[in-house]
Design a protein around this motif. Sequence first.
Motif, PDB file in Angstrom:
ATOM      1  N   GLN A  23       0.825  -1.209   0.000  1.00 57.13           N
ATOM      2  CA  GLN A  23       0.000   0.000   0.000  1.00 57.13           C
ATOM      3  C   GLN A  23       0.861   1.262   0.000  1.00 57.13           C
ATOM      4  N   CYS A  24       2.147   1.139   0.376  1.00 53.77           N
ATOM      5  CA  CYS A  24       3.029   2.301   0.441  1.00 53.77           C
ATOM      6  C   CYS A  24       4.392   1.921  -0.123  1.00 53.77           C
ATOM      7  N   PHE A  25       5.133   2.927  -0.580  1.00 59.60           N
ATOM      8  CA  PHE A  25       6.368   2.634  -1.307  1.00 59.60           C
ATOM      9  C   PHE A  25       7.576   3.405  -0.797  1.00 59.60           C
ATOM     10  N   ARG A  26       7.426   4.083   0.338  1.00 59.79           N
ATOM     11  CA  ARG A  26       8.540   4.911   0.813  1.00 59.79           C
ATOM     12  C   ARG A  26       9.131   4.431   2.131  1.00 59.79           C
ATOM     13  N   TRP A  27       8.952   3.155   2.454  1.00 59.78           N
ATOM     14  CA  TRP A  27       9.547   2.618   3.676  1.00 59.78           C
ATOM     15  C   TRP A  27      10.603   1.576   3.334  1.00 59.78           C
ATOM     16  N   ASP A  28      11.716   1.649   4.036  1.00 55.86           N
ATOM     17  CA  ASP A  28      12.781   0.666   3.851  1.00 55.86           C
ATOM     18  C   ASP A  28      13.032  -0.068   5.155  1.00 55.86           C
ATOM     19  N   GLU A  29      13.190  -1.386   5.041  1.00 55.29           N
ATOM     20  CA  GLU A  29      13.474  -2.175   6.234  1.00 55.29           C
ATOM     21  C   GLU A  29      14.985  -2.212   6.467  1.00 55.29           C
ATOM     22  N   LEU A  30      15.420  -1.578   7.564  1.00 56.15           N
ATOM     23  CA  LEU A  30      16.855  -1.510   7.884  1.00 56.15           C
ATOM     24  C   LEU A  30      17.343  -2.824   8.450  1.00 56.15           C
ATOM     25  N   GLU A  31      16.597  -3.322   9.406  1.00 50.87           N
ATOM     26  CA  GLU A  31      16.843  -4.634   9.991  1.00 50.87           C
ATOM     27  C   GLU A  31      15.477  -5.212  10.303  1.00 50.87           C
ATOM     28  N   GLU A  32      15.449  -6.440  10.803  1.00 52.63           N
ATOM     29  CA  GLU A  32      14.176  -7.103  11.047  1.00 52.63           C
ATOM     30  C   GLU A  32      13.212  -6.223  11.869  1.00 52.63           C
ATOM     31  N   ASN A  33      12.052  -5.959  11.298  1.00 50.99           N
ATOM     32  CA  ASN A  33      11.007  -5.189  11.982  1.00 50.99           C
ATOM     33  C   ASN A  33      11.400  -3.752  12.328  1.00 50.99           C
ATOM     34  N   THR A  34      12.368  -3.212  11.601  1.00 52.80           N
ATOM     35  CA  THR A  34      12.790  -1.835  11.811  1.00 52.80           C
ATOM     36  C   THR A  34      12.790  -1.103  10.468  1.00 52.80           C
ATOM     37  N   PHE A  35      12.009  -0.024  10.381  1.00 59.01           N
ATOM     38  CA  PHE A  35      11.797   0.663   9.114  1.00 59.01           C
ATOM     39  C   PHE A  35      12.123   2.149   9.222  1.00 59.01           C
ATOM     40  N   VAL A  36      12.575   2.717   8.111  1.00 57.07           N
ATOM     41  CA  VAL A  36      12.726   4.169   8.010  1.00 57.07           C
ATOM     42  C   VAL A  36      11.899   4.647   6.839  1.00 57.07           C
ATOM     43  N   GLY A  37      11.191   5.756   7.042  1.00 56.04           N
ATOM     44  CA  GLY A  37      10.379   6.270   5.956  1.00 56.04           C
ATOM     45  C   GLY A  37      10.051   7.730   6.142  1.00 56.04           C
ATOM     46  N   VAL A  38       9.363   8.271   5.155  1.00 56.27           N
ATOM     47  CA  VAL A  38       9.005   9.682   5.139  1.00 56.27           C
ATOM     48  C   VAL A  38       7.496   9.823   5.006  1.00 56.27           C
ATOM     49  N   VAL A  39       6.929  10.656   5.855  1.00 51.16           N
ATOM     50  CA  VAL A  39       5.525  11.038   5.703  1.00 51.16           C
ATOM     51  C   VAL A  39       5.461  12.549   5.750  1.00 51.16           C
ATOM     52  N   GLY A  40       4.983  13.167   4.699  1.00 43.81           N
ATOM     53  CA  GLY A  40       4.985  14.627   4.623  1.00 43.81           C
ATOM     54  C   GLY A  40       6.407  15.127   4.706  1.00 43.81           C
ATOM     55  N   ASN A  41       6.692  15.980   5.687  1.00 40.59           N
ATOM     56  CA  ASN A  41       8.084  16.414   5.859  1.00 40.59           C
ATOM     57  C   ASN A  41       8.680  15.884   7.158  1.00 40.59           C
ATOM     58  N   THR A  42       8.201  14.700   7.542  1.00 45.11           N
ATOM     59  CA  THR A  42       8.718  14.045   8.739  1.00 45.11           C
ATOM     60  C   THR A  42       9.391  12.722   8.380  1.00 45.11           C
ATOM     61  N   VAL A  43      10.615  12.562   8.840  1.00 40.69           N
ATOM     62  CA  VAL A  43      11.335  11.295   8.657  1.00 40.69           C
ATOM     63  C   VAL A  43      11.326  10.562   9.986  1.00 40.69           C
ATOM     64  N   CYS A  44      11.159   9.243   9.946  1.00 37.54           N
ATOM     65  CA  CYS A  44      11.139   8.526  11.218  1.00 37.54           C
ATOM     66  C   CYS A  44      11.665   7.108  11.073  1.00 37.54           C
ATOM     67  N   LYS A  45      12.362   6.647  12.105  1.00 37.31           N
ATOM     68  CA  LYS A  45      12.705   5.234  12.226  1.00 37.31           C
ATOM     69  C   LYS A  45      11.736   4.616  13.228  1.00 37.31           C
ATOM     70  N   ILE A  46      11.163   3.514  12.850  1.00 35.46           N
ATOM     71  CA  ILE A  46      10.174   2.840  13.694  1.00 35.46           C
ATOM     72  C   ILE A  46      10.563   1.377  13.848  1.00 35.46           C
ATOM     73  N   GLN A  47      10.432   0.889  15.067  1.00 34.79           N
ATOM     74  CA  GLN A  47      10.776  -0.508  15.319  1.00 34.79           C
ATOM     75  C   GLN A  47       9.690  -1.172  16.146  1.00 34.79           C
ATOM     76  N   GLN A  48       9.369  -2.394  15.772  1.00 40.02           N
ATOM     77  CA  GLN A  48       8.407  -3.146  16.583  1.00 40.02           C
ATOM     78  C   GLN A  48       9.082  -4.371  17.178  1.00 40.02           C
ATOM     79  N   ILE A  49       8.970  -4.503  18.496  1.00 40.86           N
ATOM     80  CA  ILE A  49       9.428  -5.718  19.162  1.00 40.86           C
ATOM     81  C   ILE A  49       8.246  -6.263  19.947  1.00 40.86           C
TER      82      ILE A  49
END
Length: 275
Positions: free
Chosen positions: A28-54
Amino acid sequence: MKVIYKGRDTLVSGVSPFSLKQTLDCGQCFRWDELEENTFVGVVGNTVCKIQQIDGEVTFFDTDKQTFEKVWKNYFDFDLDYNKIREEICKDDIMKRAGNYASGIRILKQDAWETICSFIISQNNNIKRIKGIVKRLCDTFGDPIIEGYNTFPDYNRIAKLSIEDLAPLRSGFRAKYILDAAQKISNGEVDLERVANSSYDDAKAELMKICGIGNKVADCALLYGFYRLEAFPEDVWIKRAMARLYPDGLPENCKRYAGIAQQYIFHYARTSEEF
DNA sequence: AGCCAGGGTCTGC
DNA sequence: GCAGACCATGGC
């Protein structure tokens, strides 16, 4: 949902069910990259964020309360109760299995123009290359946010460009469609406000005034960019899956959230071995 | 090497 | 309305 602001980060738990990976990886989206397992970096609007789920805990790194409330809570639609929706749409055996298999998927609330443009690029294309083209689009014409990350360029910027300007994207025959979309939205021929505020059929017709937007791309834009959860994009996978699972059409109780049902079926058909 | 990719347009019945 | 060729490009 429980939210804790800890140090520079925001920690979210108790969103059940939620899978960051399923949600960002389901096409559904094309601007997220998986850095490591369950950890993503992406851009929404003018905000960049790294997100991780454990397990059940999601960490939004370097994210304060205001940014979480304003950007991320909305983007992931955390206030929407997916348990309730699954109760409504997963009544028969097939939907129960699909819903159970793909239970962590949530429909993101993405920017309308970005989804229109991205799904024009998606036609007759694969996810890996779609991401590449979108990245080059942002790298070339977006505004820098932080090192290495740009905004998605707005339609007014794209509308001023020519086909030759878009050559570095290597988007092939889709370049003329990207321009047509940007120009028609920029000059008011296609009114995104009207798309957002009219009936499903009218909204779809308005979007299909753009050359390069047909039935399927219009449904994708409506579902992912305009929060029309009743939209049901039919690609080759869904057509194949529907022919086998529901030859007489989607069950009536799925229709209000057909887009969510579609995601469950899509993910189930594409990645489950038991399908 | 050759098929296919989260399709749409254009043409011809 | 519906089928079929064609569209650029690259991953596998």
